[in-house]
Design a protein around this motif. Structure first.
Motif, PDB file in Angstrom:
ATOM      1  N   PHE B 377      -8.534  54.580  69.815  1.00 54.51           N
ATOM      2  CA  PHE B 377      -7.180  54.290  70.271  1.00 54.51           C
ATOM      3  C   PHE B 377      -6.761  53.428  71.280  1.00 54.51           C
ATOM      4  O   PHE B 377      -5.837  52.632  71.190  1.00 54.51           O
ATOM      5  N   ILE B 378      -7.634  53.298  72.465  1.00 54.78           N
ATOM      6  CA  ILE B 378      -7.465  52.273  73.363  1.00 54.78           C
ATOM      7  C   ILE B 378      -7.546  50.998  72.834  1.00 54.78           C
ATOM      8  O   ILE B 378      -6.578  50.000  73.022  1.00 54.78           O
ATOM      9  N   PHE B 381      -4.460  50.385  70.655  1.00 52.05           N
ATOM     10  CA  PHE B 381      -3.483  50.030  71.694  1.00 52.05           C
ATOM     11  C   PHE B 381      -3.327  48.615  72.294  1.00 52.05           C
ATOM     12  O   PHE B 381      -2.322  47.726  72.198  1.00 52.05           O
ATOM     13  N   LEU B 382      -4.610  48.090  72.659  1.00 47.96           N
ATOM     14  CA  LEU B 382      -4.750  46.980  73.064  1.00 47.96           C
ATOM     15  C   LEU B 382      -4.513  45.683  72.081  1.00 47.96           C
ATOM     16  O   LEU B 382      -3.659  44.933  72.429  1.00 47.96           O
ATOM     17  N   PHE B 384      -2.509  46.098  69.363  1.00 50.20           N
ATOM     18  CA  PHE B 384      -1.339  45.967  69.034  1.00 50.20           C
ATOM     19  C   PHE B 384      -0.391  45.208  70.271  1.00 50.20           C
ATOM     20  O   PHE B 384       0.477  44.649  70.321  1.00 50.20           O
ATOM     21  N   ASN B 385      -1.063  45.613  71.488  1.00 50.05           N
ATOM     22  CA  ASN B 385      -0.321  45.046  72.712  1.00 50.05           C
ATOM     23  C   ASN B 385      -0.245  43.558  72.774  1.00 50.05           C
ATOM     24  O   ASN B 385       0.565  43.079  73.024  1.00 50.05           O
ATOM     25  N   MET B 388       2.133  42.313  70.274  1.00 45.16           N
ATOM     26  CA  MET B 388       3.460  42.337  70.540  1.00 45.16           C
ATOM     27  C   MET B 388       3.863  41.423  71.967  1.00 45.16           C
ATOM     28  O   MET B 388       5.069  40.884  71.699  1.00 45.16           O
ATOM     29  N   GLY B 389       2.775  41.184  72.368  1.00 45.65           N
ATOM     30  CA  GLY B 389       3.068  39.978  73.541  1.00 45.65           C
ATOM     31  C   GLY B 389       3.378  38.673  72.827  1.00 45.65           C
ATOM     32  O   GLY B 389       3.941  38.027  73.544  1.00 45.65           O
ATOM     33  N   TYR B 391       5.475  38.474  70.508  1.00 49.22           N
ATOM     34  CA  TYR B 391       6.574  38.780  69.481  1.00 49.22           C
ATOM     35  C   TYR B 391       6.433  38.603  68.347  1.00 49.22           C
ATOM     36  O   TYR B 391       7.084  38.327  67.499  1.00 49.22           O
ATOM     37  N   VAL B 393       6.417  41.106  65.515  1.00 48.29           N
ATOM     38  CA  VAL B 393       6.756  42.425  65.178  1.00 48.29           C
ATOM     39  C   VAL B 393       6.451  42.659  63.777  1.00 48.29           C
ATOM     40  O   VAL B 393       5.885  43.908  63.458  1.00 48.29           O
ATOM     41  N   LEU B 396       2.974  43.680  63.666  1.00 46.76           N
ATOM     42  CA  LEU B 396       2.754  45.129  64.210  1.00 46.76           C
ATOM     43  C   LEU B 396       3.062  45.968  63.279  1.00 46.76           C
ATOM     44  O   LEU B 396       2.509  47.267  63.076  1.00 46.76           O
ATOM     45  N   VAL B 397       4.051  45.871  62.391  1.00 43.45           N
ATOM     46  CA  VAL B 397       4.641  46.804  61.486  1.00 43.45           C
ATOM     47  C   VAL B 397       3.563  46.997  60.406  1.00 43.45           C
ATOM     48  O   VAL B 397       3.082  48.020  59.809  1.00 43.45           O
ATOM     49  N   ALA B 400       0.653  48.942  61.510  1.00 43.09           N
ATOM     50  CA  ALA B 400       1.049  50.293  61.800  1.00 43.09           C
ATOM     51  C   ALA B 400       0.793  50.868  60.478  1.00 43.09           C
ATOM     52  O   ALA B 400       0.202  52.049  60.186  1.00 43.09           O
TER      53      ALA B 400
END
Lengths: 481, 461
Positions: B377-378, B381-382, B384-385, B388-389, B391, B393, B396-397, B400
């Motif tokens: 998960f971490i 999360f990283l 994805f992070n 997103m950094g 931009y 999106v 990312l979708v 997901a």
């Protein structure tokens, strides 16, 4: 004693302990004791709570320093009723399973889920919130799929993938929000003070809404719910309907409303229409059901539809009603599912056509069932009345037509619930019916407690409303336009 | 540097041990040697990194951290090997020797500072593997896998060399430091250089198994002995990825406008191909092969959105992925020994027979799927992070949606273990040696520990 972290820790420790207990009798007693211990540890919060809008009993540690993510928990007027509901219902759910022979693993999963739920209701950092949100899902999946019946594998896989899809979009939105601030953080305070642009709010709204709407569930995201409720074991259904769906409503209140107020306001018509459709649609389907559990599952969609509508009505009454009705619904739905389970154990069926005439051999059950049912319908002096009244008042202030159609829930609810009662308790016993034994022991205890609170909250709803009022007013005031 | 010398000597020494038929000494000697090499790496941690041997290798913290990860993964895999190799071949010494050589190649790839070293490292790593994949001489699928891997590997190395040559033609150097200077200071970068980037990118994508260069992966992973598959999908994959990242972060960052669209396309295709094909698999091993493709896609996020946070997030993701894969393959070996099959059905009823084993495999699957409180998960999360950094999106979708698809096939085996009953009687337990218990225990505990307290990893880099 008023240490929130310890409150979270007890269920986790209990879960580890229960994992290794094989013997059913010992397992359920340990589970009962630990859940009562958790309940006892939540009483200091009720006593020490100052009914104002502030966040109390806060605790915070740096969790992931490199990302500035905190483990931050706290309690306010909106989360306290739900924490009490969780910790109050878990002992009842454990007690209600005393007639069964579950191994320690079952109770371990229940305890673990309790920890996840509590984390959801207590979290003040969106990262902690998300962790709790997902952690609550794993145990309930195993409970439903391991002890369920029928087509449990397919149904629960659908449930899991569906809810996971919702929450992963929430994760995307959270990461988006994380990058918006000057100082990157997922603290509630910093997320609320972000001042997002309207466009940003719109899509953050949908990402959050998807997660919450699937969990609640709001029409048309409800398709997983009837199957999952029906195929789950009684304890699992109680956990799902009694507590878990409140996570979604709580999420709306805690995160969605303050973070994306513009979007909430501009979409509230759409959402309210969805809620109202759900209410009417689910009520009509509930009326046609032959399977008692399925009936209550659909009725649950109708009830939570009204609760969600109250949240989106953007009125103090509506939100207050939602908080109160979450507690009420938790109580009544646990009671009704327990009664269905009792009858199923005695008759080995759940079909309404095979039931009937139970009032004569089981007068005690008939009485408590009637009271709990009246609470679910919303008869004055029962808890449901106050909740639904407030919700409809909120809806009325928002728009008359919403209240008109939302109000149908009272009538339709009475129709299908009374039909349910009539088909079960009244009429004649089936000719080939086995002799029925009235409720006693743990069954009587569970239902008496629920009955007591049904009337208690009906007479004195301020017990809950008093806790949440300041927080709700503050929630509506602090939303900036 | 001590680590590489130790491993080279260890490999040759193991061959001599095999020559003198000291079979029982093989595993302990290999483990001790690997631990010594690990010790060298850890001692170097606080030293200042300078390019060694005329700028051939650079053991900076980045290289050291990933080298340590590769060695830990190898040690865990070696611990599993005791009975395993004996059952499939007589010449055990060659196994250990080849794995050690391959590991040494992996270390070179994580630490290269000169294209010559990248090439040498990749070749050392791969050549050893070509043999390992085909080591079951009498098994057609093993032979097929080895041939496929060899042809594809040689082909991709060709691309790699082409790319290196073109870049050399443009910049006149193999050295990463000088290449960086060339990229930063030259106003008109030669078109040859761009061509070189593309060819290098193809070659490296072959090695990490990213789509559309992934076609060898399922067959090779499927045909190779399970332990070798575990080694390939963890150590080799991570090393190749680290080499990939090293080139892009050290040299090619200023040109990101040129290669980002290409890599973005590769990433998206990889995600979809890996996840959607994994959905329909009936063999657990093949599912893991496709899932490894999709994980390569997630790891590519770090390169697509390259930045300061990329290296720690790759380390986190790679650790989580290695641990979970080792658990998955270890369990598969145990199950296959009992049932003789790699299909999902052979996991039926495992929870009743071996509750702890089933529980640990569940943790691994949840980690691969990215459920909180696991390392996976971490990592997710990283990643994805990072995206997103930047931009991004849309990416990312897509990620997901893919994560939601992935949960379906990771739960498949959990469903089989817990909710379906096996036809065999319950008493048929799976005998687990102590080594298995230790490896599974360590991997499971680390998966949870990294998930609960990820700063352990994140503060390293």
């Amino acid at each position: 004693m008023d240490n929130l972290f310890i409150l979270l820790l007890i269920p986790v420790v209990a879960a580890c302990l229960l994992c290794v207990v094989k013997e059913p009798t010992r397992a359920r007693w340990i589970a009962l004791l630990t859940s009562l211990l958790t309940l006892a540890f939540s009483i200091p919060f009720l006593i020490g709570f100052v009914p104002d809008a502030s966040m109390q009993f806060e605790q915070s540690w740096m969790w992931i320093e490199t990302l500035r993510l905190q483990f931050h928990i706290g309690l306010d007027g909106i989360s306290l009723p739900l924490v009490l509901l969780t910790n109050g219902l878990i002992p009842l759910i454990v007690l209600s399973s005393f007639g069964k022979r579950y191994s320690g693993v079952f109770y371990a999963l229940v305890s673990f889920m309790q920890a996840g739920l509590l984390l959801v209701f207590l979290a003040r950092d969106a990262f902690s919130f998300y962790v709790g949100w997902e952690l609550a899902l794993i145990p309930i999946y195993f409970i439903c799929a391991l002890w369920g019946e029928g087509d449990r594998i397919r149904v629960n896989l659908k449930f899991f993938v569906y809810t996971f899809l919702g929450s992963i979009f929430m994760l995307v939105a959270l990461i988006y929000l994380y990058h918006q601030g000057v100082v990157k953080s997922l603290e509630w305070e910093s997320l609320v003070s972000l001042n997002l642009s309207e466009d940003a709010q719109r899509w953050v709204f949908w990402a959050f809404f998807l997660a919450f709407a699937i969990k609640i569930p709001i029409f048309p995201f409800h398709t997983w719910q009837p199957d999952t409720y029906t195929q789950a074991p009684a304890g699992g259904t109680m956990l799902l309907a009694g507590i878990m769906l409140k996570m979604g409503v709580y999420g709306l209140l805690r995160w969605l409303l303050p973070i994306a107020p513009f979007a909430v306001l501009s979409y509230s018509h759409i959402i309210l229409i969805l809620c109202v459709i759900g209410i009417v649609y689910a009520s009509i389907i509930a009326f046609k059901q032959q399977d008692a559990k399925r009936l209550v599952a659909y009725s649950s969609i109708a009830h939570v539809g009204l609760i969600a509508a109250g949240v989106f009505s953007w009125q103090v009454e509506g939100i207050q009603g939602a908080v109160l009705q979450m507690v009420n619904h938790g109580l009544s739905v646990v009671g009704i599912f327990f009664i269905i389970d009792l009858l199923q154990e005695r008759t080995a069926t759940r079909s309404l056509s095979a039931w009937g005439g139970f009032a004569k051999p089981m007068p005690r059950l008939a009485t408590v069932f009637l009271i709990i049912l009246m609470g679910a319908i919303g008869l004055p002096l029962t808890n449901g009345f106050i909740g639904e009244f407030l919700l409809l008042k909120g809806l009325f202030d928002y728009g008359v037509w919403y209240a008109t159609f939302g109000g149908l829930t009272l009538i339709l609810g009475a129709v299908y619930m009374l039909r349910f009662y009539q088909k079960t308790m009244l009429g004649h016993l089936q000719p080939d019916a086995k002799p029925m034994i009235d409720i006693k022991g743990h069954e009587l205890l569970v239902l008496s407690i629920i009955t007591f609170f049904t009337i208690f909250l009906g007479v004195w709803p301020k017990a809950i409303l008093g806790l949440s009022e300041a927080a709700v007013v503050n929630l509506l005031n602090q939303i900036k336009f | 540097m001590g680590a590489i010398i130790t491993l080279s000597i260890l490999g040759i020494f193991l061959l001599y041990l095999g020559l003198y038929r000291a079979k029982n000494a093989l595993l302990p000697v290999t483990i001790v040697g690997a631990l010594v090499a690990l010790g060298f790496i850890l001692f170097q941690w606080n030293e200042e990194a300078v390019p060694l041997y005329h700028g051939m290798v650079l053991f900076d913290r980045y290289a050291l951290a990933f080298s340590a990860l590769c060695m830990l993964a190898t040690i865990l895999i070696l611990l599993l090997s005791k009975e395993y190799f004996r059952t499939i071949s007589d010449n055990i010494a060659e196994y250990y020797c080849l794995i050690v050589f391959s590991l040494m190649g992996a270390l070179l790839v994580t630490a290269y500072h000169n294209f010559a070293m990248l090439f040498v490292g990749i070749e050392i790593m791969s050549v050893a593997l070509y043999i390992l994949v085909g080591i079951r001489k009498n098994d057609p699928s093993s032979n097929e896998a080895a041939l496929k891997y060899f042809l594809m590997g040689a082909f991709s190395t060709g691309f790699l060399l082409f790319g290196i040559t073109l870049m050399y033609g443009a910049a006149g150097t193999f050295d990463l430091g000088e290449l960086r200077n060339y990229v930063m200071t030259t106003n008109e970068i030669s078109p040859l250089f761009y061509g070189g980037i593309l060819l290098l990118l193809c070659g490296l994508c072959f090695k990490i198994g990213a789509a559309p260069f992934h076609f060898w992966t399922p067959d090779v992973y499927d045909g190779a002995p399970i332990l070798i598959t575990a080694f390939m999908s963890t150590v080799v994959k991570v090393a190749a990825f680290v080499g990939f990242f090293r080139l892009f972060s050290m040299v090619l960052v200023p040109l990101s406008e040129f290669w980002t669209p290409v890599l973005l396309t590769v990433t998206i295709i990889t995600l979809f191909v890996g996840n959607i094909t994994a959905l329909v698999q009936t063999s657990f091993k093949r599912m893991m092969a496709y899932s490894s493709i999709s994980h390569a896609g997630y790891m590519l996020f770090a390169i697509v959105s390259i930045g300061a946070a990329s290296a720690p997030s790759i380390l986190m993701y790679a650790s989580a992925y290695c641990l979970a894969s080792i658990i998955a393959f270890a369990t598969l070996i145990a199950v296959k020994r009992k049932t003789g099959s790699e299909h999902f059905e052979s996991f039926n009823g495992l929870a009743k027979r071996e509750p702890l084993l089933a529980f640990i495999l569940t943790i691994a699957m949840l980690s691969l799927a990215g459920i909180p409180l696991t390392a996976g998960f971490i990592g997710k999360f990283l990643m994805f992070n990072n995206v997103m950094g930047n931009y991004n999106v849309m990416l990312l979708v897509i990620a997901a949606v893919n994560a939601a698809v992935a949960i379906y096939y990771y739960l498949h085996v959990v469903v089989n273990m817990y909710f379906r009953d096996s036809e065999e009687p319950l008493e048929q337990q799976i005998p687990l040696t102590n080594a298995y218990k230790v490896v599974l225990g360590i991997a499971a505990v680390l998966t949870i520990a990294f998930g609960v307290y990820p700063d352990v990893i994140l503060k390293l880099l």
